[in-house]
Design an enzyme around this catalytic site. Sequence first.
Site, short mmCIF file in Angstrom:
data_model
loop_
_atom_site.label_atom_id
_atom_site.label_comp_id
_atom_site.label_asym_id
_atom_site.label_seq_id
_atom_site.Cartn_x
_atom_site.Cartn_y
_atom_site.Cartn_z
N CYS A 65 46.83 48.88 37.31
CA CYS A 65 47.07 50.21 37.02
C CYS A 65 45.82 50.84 36.55
O CYS A 65 44.85 50.20 35.76
CB CYS A 65 48.01 50.19 35.67
SG CYS A 65 49.73 49.11 36.39
N ARG A 87 41.58 50.99 42.27
CA ARG A 87 41.89 49.81 41.75
C ARG A 87 43.41 49.38 42.51
O ARG A 87 43.97 48.38 42.05
CB ARG A 87 42.28 49.83 40.30
CG ARG A 87 41.16 50.17 39.37
CD ARG A 87 41.42 51.04 38.06
NE ARG A 87 41.92 50.23 37.16
CZ ARG A 87 41.61 49.45 36.19
NH1 ARG A 87 40.24 49.47 36.05
NH2 ARG A 87 42.28 48.67 35.50
N TRP A 102 50.43 50.03 39.91
CA TRP A 102 50.45 48.76 40.68
C TRP A 102 51.93 48.10 40.11
O TRP A 102 51.71 47.27 39.23
CB TRP A 102 49.06 48.01 40.67
CG TRP A 102 49.19 46.89 41.65
CD1 TRP A 102 49.01 47.34 43.14
CD2 TRP A 102 48.89 45.60 41.67
NE1 TRP A 102 48.76 46.08 43.69
CE2 TRP A 102 49.06 45.14 42.91
CE3 TRP A 102 49.07 44.96 40.73
CZ2 TRP A 102 48.64 43.86 43.16
CZ3 TRP A 102 48.89 43.27 40.94
CH2 TRP A 102 48.95 43.02 42.28
N ASN A 146 49.35 49.50 31.05
CA ASN A 146 48.92 48.64 32.01
C ASN A 146 49.07 47.15 31.47
O ASN A 146 48.67 46.86 30.47
CB ASN A 146 47.14 48.86 32.10
CG ASN A 146 46.46 48.16 33.38
OD1 ASN A 146 47.56 47.27 34.14
ND2 ASN A 146 45.35 48.10 33.59
N GLY A 147 49.77 46.43 32.21
CA GLY A 147 50.03 44.93 31.84
C GLY A 147 51.43 44.77 31.89
O GLY A 147 52.05 45.22 32.33
N GLU A 204 34.35 32.54 52.48
CA GLU A 204 34.24 33.95 52.17
C GLU A 204 34.28 34.75 53.23
O GLU A 204 34.69 36.05 53.20
CB GLU A 204 32.78 34.35 51.52
CG GLU A 204 32.47 35.44 51.27
CD GLU A 204 33.41 36.15 50.41
OE1 GLU A 204 34.52 35.92 49.93
OE2 GLU A 204 33.30 37.82 50.25
N LYS A 257 37.10 37.85 53.76
CA LYS A 257 36.72 39.37 54.01
C LYS A 257 37.74 39.66 55.42
O LYS A 257 38.16 40.71 55.26
CB LYS A 257 35.20 39.26 54.60
CG LYS A 257 34.21 39.33 53.43
CD LYS A 257 34.06 40.40 52.20
CE LYS A 257 34.97 40.38 51.15
NZ LYS A 257 35.10 39.67 50.23
N GLU A 285 41.36 40.02 54.15
CA GLU A 285 41.72 41.11 53.40
C GLU A 285 41.65 42.41 53.90
O GLU A 285 42.25 43.34 53.23
CB GLU A 285 41.17 40.93 51.98
CG GLU A 285 39.66 41.19 51.86
CD GLU A 285 39.13 40.82 50.40
OE1 GLU A 285 39.95 41.28 49.62
OE2 GLU A 285 38.06 40.40 50.35
N HIS A 327 39.29 16.01 62.04
CA HIS A 327 40.57 15.46 61.35
C HIS A 327 41.87 16.10 61.26
O HIS A 327 42.71 16.27 60.46
CB HIS A 327 40.42 15.09 59.78
CG HIS A 327 39.16 14.25 59.69
ND1 HIS A 327 38.99 12.94 60.00
CD2 HIS A 327 37.64 14.40 59.30
CE1 HIS A 327 37.77 12.48 59.87
NE2 HIS A 327 36.96 13.50 59.44
N LYS A 353 41.80 45.96 43.10
CA LYS A 353 40.36 45.76 42.74
C LYS A 353 40.38 44.60 41.53
O LYS A 353 39.43 43.69 41.82
CB LYS A 353 39.41 46.94 42.43
CG LYS A 353 37.85 46.67 42.37
CD LYS A 353 37.47 45.99 43.62
CE LYS A 353 35.87 45.80 43.26
NZ LYS A 353 35.28 44.99 44.35
C1 AGP Z 1 37.38 39.91 46.85
O1 AGP Z 1 37.15 40.62 48.00
C2 AGP Z 1 38.74 40.11 46.52
N1 AGP Z 1 39.08 41.33 46.50
C3 AGP Z 1 39.16 39.16 45.28
O2 AGP Z 1 39.09 37.81 45.97
C4 AGP Z 1 38.25 39.29 44.12
O3 AGP Z 1 37.12 38.55 44.38
C5 AGP Z 1 39.04 38.42 42.94
O4 AGP Z 1 40.22 38.96 42.80
C6 AGP Z 1 38.04 38.00 41.72
O5 AGP Z 1 37.88 39.41 41.13
P1 AGP Z 1 36.76 39.35 40.05
O6 AGP Z 1 35.41 39.20 40.82
O7 AGP Z 1 36.69 40.83 39.41
O8 AGP Z 1 37.07 38.51 38.93
#
Ligand code: AGP
Length: 613
Positions: free
Chosen positions: A2, A27, A74, A100-101, A486, A490, A493, A509, A608
């Site tokens: 949020c 966000r 959110w 937020n929370g 990684e 990418k 997501e 395996h 984010k």
């Molecule tokens: C990264 O591309 C993702 N959006 C997600 O995995 C992110 O890395 C993860 O939520 C951790 O966020 P932070 O680095 O702000 O703790």
Amino acid sequence: MCGIVAYIGARDATPIILNGLKRLEYRGYDSAGIALIDKGKIEIRRAAGKLSNLETLVMQQPAKGAPGIGHTRWATHGAPSERNAHPHIGNMERVVVVHNGIVENFLELKDELSAEGTLFHSDTDTETIVHLVERYQAGGLNLVESARKTFQRIEGAHGVVLISTEEPDKIVCARIGNAGGVVIGLGEGENFIASDIPAILEHTRRVIFLESRQMAILTKDSVRVETLAGKEITPVIHTVSFDPVAAEKGEYRHFMQKEIHEQVRALTDTLAGRADFEKGKIRLPDLNLSAEQAKNIHKIYITACGTAAYAGMVGKILIEKIARIPVEVVIGSEFRYNDPIIDEHTVVLAISQSGETADTLAAMEEGRKKGALIWSIVNAVGSQAMRVADGSIAMQSGPEIGVASTKAFTAPLVDQYMLAVLLADLRETIDPKTRRQLVADLRLIPDLVSRTLMREAAIEKIAHSLKDIRDCLYLGRGINMPIAYEGALKLKEISYVHAEGYPAGEMKHGPIALIDENMPVVCIAPNDPWHEKMISQIQQAKARQGRVIALATDGDKLIEEMADHTIWVPDCPWMLSPVITVIPLQLLAYHIATIRGLDVDQPRNLAKSVTVE
Ligand code: AGP
């Protein structure tokens, strides 16, 4: 998560809040709203969906005034809808709140309030906050005391901001636990609140970061910070360095593309003032680490989530190789449930771009509880993960707006490399010649990254040939195995392709059964100690008609002959190779998603910073 923006001062709050919320769009959210006090009455406008829907509503039904509060939601409790959007108003229409929370005891509070005849109008946990405040006001308490009692009643992690017609010269806010930041911006005859700095940066660079279990009372001319118990605190006023332009896209189509290309600058900045190329030494002053403390370390846990956890997996190999200290990587959401073995010789190192990821913060708290030394590598200055650590390393990468993390992945790779060299140096387990060479190698990074980025066109071409894929395997070994994870993340997501990173040696395996002519296989095979192993991996994939996209070091003819496509990277010291090999995979995912016309900067379902557990 949020987004929150609030304003108190002589100006109309509406444009300030709406523009601030726009800066927080990254966000992730599913509805938005704004509330203002205009001539003693609360005006609320809320809309489901994108912020533009709220802006249209405000144009059709103008609302102006001050103070004002705004929110992008959110959803955690209650579907995304106008009815559940914030702000929420009390039945006496005296108080309105944004939050937020999660109010973890909201059912108990809802029962208590309903039993007293309080009517609820939404499915949210947030609504209990505003009804509690009004109940205390009705009992004769002023706004601040009503808010304080409410903040003491609600359980969980919160960022809360509220205003009231009873005392329209005030805004009251609080931060409880790790539900994202509460930043107070100090203006001239006006003050601001936001959940993140970009929302208020055009108005002020002087900010106060609320700590957990602190509240603040703002008027247009004053800010008073207290503990929830009412003890006044003299806050630290930070001056934020980055400028609003830096948070804009510049000449790029998306923030993500901009941030991929910013890695030259970001990595130069993360090295600045730390890699002493003359002396061949590393300095990390914010770690507050003495030689004696360094010698006292027997184990390091690295804890993080998502992309940050994959950076930690590279860090493990670097720290064990250079500093010979045992390292274990445990993802944040598991760490505190594993009853980790921790004593005074243990370090818990958290990695986090936002510094507000609830799972990572909870892991830090677990480490703290068990007596560990707590370090963090963080991008967001002043965030919780930076403030609660005994020592920290700022990524210094500038604001990362795209939800898919890029520069905040490569920066911690370099930061952990520097940490490894520093630890070895302080523990006197590295000879000066080796240390000087390791430091000198860091000097190559900006040029290597720049040369890799210049190959974007070739990668975009390969992206076109992969634009319709539904599955994809990413294989790597050794220090580049985390890059397979990684690279797959990418693609997952931002393009919603089912991509999977896998240890190349493990394919035989079982998972090799997946490979046929329809399965693209990205093989990360630079000139590193595992190169030969990756060659046989490529052969195994080709033997099963897999479409192999190999990532290889310039001039590697053998791999070029075997692969269907080859992505070239410049040769570099193997311990720095992940910094280079990840970049083409960031670009590959970016271009596949762009070709597919997807929302690269705000992918569906994602936020984010995930400030809920
Ligand atoms: C990264 O591309 C993702 N959006 C997600 O995995 C992110 O890395 C993860 O939520 C951790 O966020 P932070 O680095 O702000 O703790």
